[in-house]
Design an enzyme around this catalytic site. Sequence first.
Site: not given
Ligand SMILES: [Mg+2]
Length: 256
Positions: A11, A13, A182
């Site tokens: 991932d 952020d 996701k």
């Molecule tokens: Mg994130």
Amino acid sequence: MNQRYRGYLIDLDGTLFRGREVIEGGLSLIMGLEKRGIPYLYLTNNASRRPEQVAERLQAFGYPAQPEQVVTSAQATAHWMRERFHRPAVYAIGEEGLQEALREAGCTFSEQQPDAVVMGIDRSYSYEKMKTACLAIRAGARFIGTNGDLALPTDEGLLPGNGSLIAGVAAATGTQPVLIGKPERPIMDFALERLGTAPEETLVVGDNLMTDIQAGVNAGIDTLLVFSGVTTPAEYRQATIQATHTCDDLREWEYL
Ligand SMILES: [Mg+2]
């Protein structure tokens, strides 16, 4: 030592950076993977940017990111469309990243009787766009969303995400969308195909229990939850979803 994880889906952020600030643990994780020659992909629900733009942003933080290492929900959505339709006519609400991914996948764009309505985050969303989408869905178009994130953490605070735009169209049409990003399966299946590893030898790394970790659980992939972003240790202790591994800082990760 026999390494269990031969591929990583990571991932962005809250895991690799936070706002304008790099997360040192993220840099450490990526440098460790580079050193060991373990393949990995950057996995994001953000459908607004092209992979080149995502890679540039990561490079500015010091990550050795190449566009072909980036998987966006826009690309996964375009792939999903290509597998199911032959050159579909779509009404697309979304920014550059989504428009380009759909064009590359052979979609044509039409407001009149499209085969599908595809929705991604659109900072110039309007009643007119909502109306066109709703009429098309009422007339039988498939309803597809790049991701269902309700809110986006930014420097200004939590802003409405694509899931909030979609919720309006779902309410107005009485139709629920197929979601690609996701924690849903389609983006994970697409990412695994790109990475080339089997689910049982892959690790999902992320800061969000409800998206990253749930995505791993849904796809049968082990997970590493890092407490550098959205999910706090206190929230995690109360949760029913469990990660395979957790850590406060990715500098602690031992590349099992
Ligand atoms: Mg994130």
